[in-house]
Design an enzyme around this catalytic site. Structure first.
Site, PDB file in Angstrom:
ATOM      1  N   ASP A   1       0.865  -1.170   0.000  1.00  0.00           N
ATOM      2  CA  ASP A   1       0.000   0.000   0.000  1.00  0.00           C
ATOM      3  C   ASP A   1       0.913   1.235   0.000  1.00  0.00           C
ATOM      4  OD1 ASP A   1      -2.431   1.575   0.423  1.00  0.00           O
ATOM      5  OD2 ASP A   1      -1.675   1.850   2.457  1.00  0.00           O
TER       6      ASP A   1
ATOM      7  N   ASP B   1      -0.414   5.145   0.893  1.00  0.00           N
ATOM      8  CA  ASP B   1      -0.809   6.214   1.817  1.00  0.00           C
ATOM      9  C   ASP B   1      -0.825   5.715   3.254  1.00  0.00           C
ATOM     10  OD1 ASP B   1      -1.449   8.431  -0.053  1.00  0.00           O
ATOM     11  OD2 ASP B   1      -2.906   6.993  -0.816  1.00  0.00           O
TER      12      ASP B   1
END
Length: 284
Positions: A17, A19
């Site tokens: 991922d 953010d």
């Protein structure tokens, strides 16, 4: 975590991922939203709502936010204000502690890397254009963004599709070179969000959960649910239902693989600094 867990093969691929996991952009999202909320005489975004927004595709997160915020301005005006604030602040995003060393070490040990972020292309460029050296760790063909046309509508996180696609981008290259493909259980997903952990678990992969301290506090006492991929409304009854449809650890009717508490497929770590490579068979 001193040695490789029994029955798990060494990790060959790490899927990330972005953010709140690689970059400090989750705090920037909060900052931008709070500016608008205060202008509208609304309270700051609380973490019990923030937790539901993290990791999800923008449109879905937007529906959750607006249902809570009840802003006295048109949705279009909110979008305009928020876009302006993000354009101002995203270019100041920085890697979170431990990230540069982690990516460097994984590459040096021959681990394949892919990015799987819900961020759409425009925002991705705002967040990363000044960090080109960091994101060179990910080959271009192994960057999967939230607006990738290969992800069906409505199949963003917590659905497993983005992580399955990220793995396929790696395996596609391996097939072309005549090399052995990577199996799901040889993948390690890195996530900070609760929907993201669920997506990784439903993809049949091992998961590292590295949450924001305030998110962890929000889920205090429910950590095992999160690690099992059950904290988004799932639970033992959901597990039972799916296990009736498929063998334990198998897939059920498009929902993906579901975990169980303490099944060993996911771990919580507070920081990416000092990552325990040997626990995952990396560099052994």
């Amino acid at each position: 975590m001193a040695a490789l867990k029994p029955n798990f093969p060494p990790v060959r691929a790490c899927l990330f991922d972005m953010d709140g996991l690689l970059l400090d952009t989750e705090d920037i999202y909060t900052l931008c939203n709070n500016v608008i909320l205060r202008e509208c005489n609304r309270p700051d975004l609380p973490w019990n709502i923030k937790a539901q927004l993290q990791g999800r595709p923008g449109p879905e997160a937007g529906e959750i936010f607006h249902a809570w915020a009840q802003l006295p301005i048109p949705r279009a005006e909110y979008i305009r204000k928020n876009t302006e604030l993000q354009r101002k602040h995203f270019p100041s995003a920085q890697p979170l502690p431990g990230v540069p060393d982690l990516l460097k070490t994984l590459r040096e040990n021959g681990v394949h890397l892919a990015l799987a972020t819900s961020s759409h292309t425009a925002n991705f460029k705002l967040k990363t254009s000044h960090l080109e050296s960091l994101f060179r760790a990910f080959p271009e063909e192994q960057k999967v963004l939230g607006d990738d046309a290969r992800i069906p509508p409505g199949r963003g996180k917590p659905a497993p599709d983005i992580y399955l696609l990220a793995l396929e981008t790696i395996n596609s290259g391996l097939r072309k070179k005549g090399k052995k493909e990577i199996m799901r259980e040889e993948c390690l997903v890195f996530e900070d969000s609760v929907p993201g952990v669920e997506a990784g678990r439903r993809a049949g992969m091992r998961v590292v959960w590295c949450p924001h301290p305030q998110l962890l506090e929000e889920y205090r006492g429910r950590e095992k649910e999160v690690l099992a991929g059950l904290a988004n409304g799932g639970g033992d009854e959901q597990v039972k239902e799916v296990m009736e449809e498929a063998a334990v650890g198998g897939e059920g009717k498009g929902r993906g693989w579901l975990g169980r508490r303490d099944d060993g497929w996911a771990e919580l770590i507070p920081s990416l600094e000092g990552f325990p490579y040997s626990w995952y068979g990396i560099g052994n």
